[in-house]
Design an enzyme around this catalytic site. Structure first.
Site, PDB file in Angstrom:
ATOM      1  N   SER A  73       0.855  -1.192   0.000  1.00 44.84           N
ATOM      2  CA  SER A  73       0.000   0.000   0.000  1.00 44.84           C
ATOM      3  C   SER A  73       0.886   1.234   0.000  1.00 44.84           C
ATOM      4  O   SER A  73       2.071   1.158   0.349  1.00 44.84           O
ATOM      5  CB  SER A  73      -0.859  -0.015   1.266  1.00 44.84           C
ATOM      6  OG  SER A  73      -1.430   1.256   1.511  1.00 44.84           O
ATOM      7  N   TYR A 121      -2.399  -0.701  10.623  1.00 44.07           N
ATOM      8  CA  TYR A 121      -2.501  -1.075   9.205  1.00 44.07           C
ATOM      9  C   TYR A 121      -1.216  -0.655   8.485  1.00 44.07           C
ATOM     10  O   TYR A 121      -0.628  -1.449   7.733  1.00 44.07           O
ATOM     11  CB  TYR A 121      -3.721  -0.405   8.569  1.00 44.07           C
ATOM     12  CG  TYR A 121      -3.861  -0.652   7.080  1.00 44.07           C
ATOM     13  CD1 TYR A 121      -4.317  -1.880   6.599  1.00 44.07           C
ATOM     14  CD2 TYR A 121      -3.540   0.334   6.142  1.00 44.07           C
ATOM     15  CE1 TYR A 121      -4.447  -2.119   5.231  1.00 44.07           C
ATOM     16  CE2 TYR A 121      -3.668   0.115   4.780  1.00 44.07           C
ATOM     17  CZ  TYR A 121      -4.118  -1.114   4.332  1.00 44.07           C
ATOM     18  OH  TYR A 121      -4.234  -1.339   2.977  1.00 44.07           O
TER      19      TYR A 121
END
Ligand code: NAP
Length: 274
Positions: free
Chosen positions: A150, A163
């Protein structure tokens, strides 16, 4: 050879692509695009009804075989079964480690159960499945591993601290694997998407209404760009980064920092009188 024999031979040649998290979002689009490229598929997720619907549609649209595997990658037994299954299957030529979850909350407001779930799905499962297929890929000197990181692999936000931490693991783990397998015929690609229009946001507790549409890519564009990057031979693909020089500079700076720190002398600003 008849047309259908030829078609079957071409499909068999591609082998089986395993896509985790294929019941929605980015994984569902990977399944479609890999089917279009002639891969047979093994689709993995928890929601069997969704997986079956994806499989039925793909079998209708493409002349391929599709198998669905209902598995909770956060469950050690399910993970073990899947790892053994794909590690022992010589037909598996590609693994897309896509399944992932997010929790949009600062760590102080994230439960320890959520932290463990994030790490087990985003990291433990990704690592276990990578290590399940890589020995076979190396032995056959052929195979492709795609790990989905990501933009938060290299940028932590207080709104999603854990995360970001799990996605940083994906980046460095994949980068190390690329070095380990550099001298082989095994391809390893790290994909770093930024905001993409999928269910992950709502599941993480983000109200989609607060999102700026001009900053959110479609899952279709994200996957098409990622596969274009794979075709270009990229080790790292950032689907939404226009100025690719930025990544080159970032990467070079990381390397420079690493080498600059390889000394047994404390930095002069830390010198203390003894
Ligand atoms: N969307 C974004 O903005 C964005 C940006 C950067 C990176 N990513 C990454 O892209 C990947 C795909 O996410 P997405 O955006 O497409 O989200 P999504 O639509 O929510 O898809 C997540 C997929 O993972 C599966 N999954 C979740 N928990 C699982 C578990 N315990 N066991 C097995 N499968 C599980 C889900 O299937 P089931 O619920 O059926 O199990 C689903 O198919 C993730 O790794 C995510 O971190 C997304």
């Amino acid at each position: 050879m008849s047309n259908s024999d030829l078609q079957e031979a071409m499909e068999t040649e591609k082998g089986v692509a395993v896509v985790t998290g294929a019941s929605s979002g980015i994984g569902k689009i990977y399944a479609d695009r890999l089917a279009a490229r002639g891969y047979d598929l093994m689709l993995v997720a928890r929601r069997g009804d969704r997986l079956q619907a994806v499989a039925d549609e793909l079998k209708q649209n493409y002349e391929i075989r599709v198998e669905t595997v209902i598995a909770d990658l956060g469950d050690p037994d399910d993970l073990q079964r899947l790892a053994e299954r794909i590690g022992n299957d010589e037909n598996v030529t590609m693994l897309v480690n896509n399944a992932g979850i997010a929790v949009a909350a600062p760590t102080v407001r994230t439960s320890s159960e959520d932290i463990e779930r994030l790490i087990s799905i985003n990291n433990t499962a990704l690592a276990r499945l990578s290590l399940a297929v890589l020995p076979g890929f190396a032995a056959r000197n052929h195979g492709t591993l795609i790990n989905i990181g990501s933009v938060q692999s290299f940028y932590s936000r207080s709104a999603s601290t854990t995360y970001s931490g799990t996605k940083a693991f994906v980046m460095l783990f994949t980068s190390g694997l690329q070095q380990e397998f550099a001298a082989t015929g095994v391809r390893i690609q790290l994909v770093l998407p930024a905001g993409t229009a999928t269910e992950i946001w709502e599941l993480a507790g983000v109200d989609p209404k607060i999102m700026n549409p001009s900053m959110i890519m479609s899952a279709e564009d994200c996957v098409d760009a990622a596969l274009a990057g794979l075709d270009l031979g990229e080790a790292v693909t950032l689907p939404s980064l226009e100025d690719e020089q930025l990544w080159a500079e970032f990467d070079a700076l990381r390397e420079k920092m690493f080498h600059a720190m390889q000394t047994n002398v404390p930095a002069s600003r830390y010198s203390i009188a003894r």
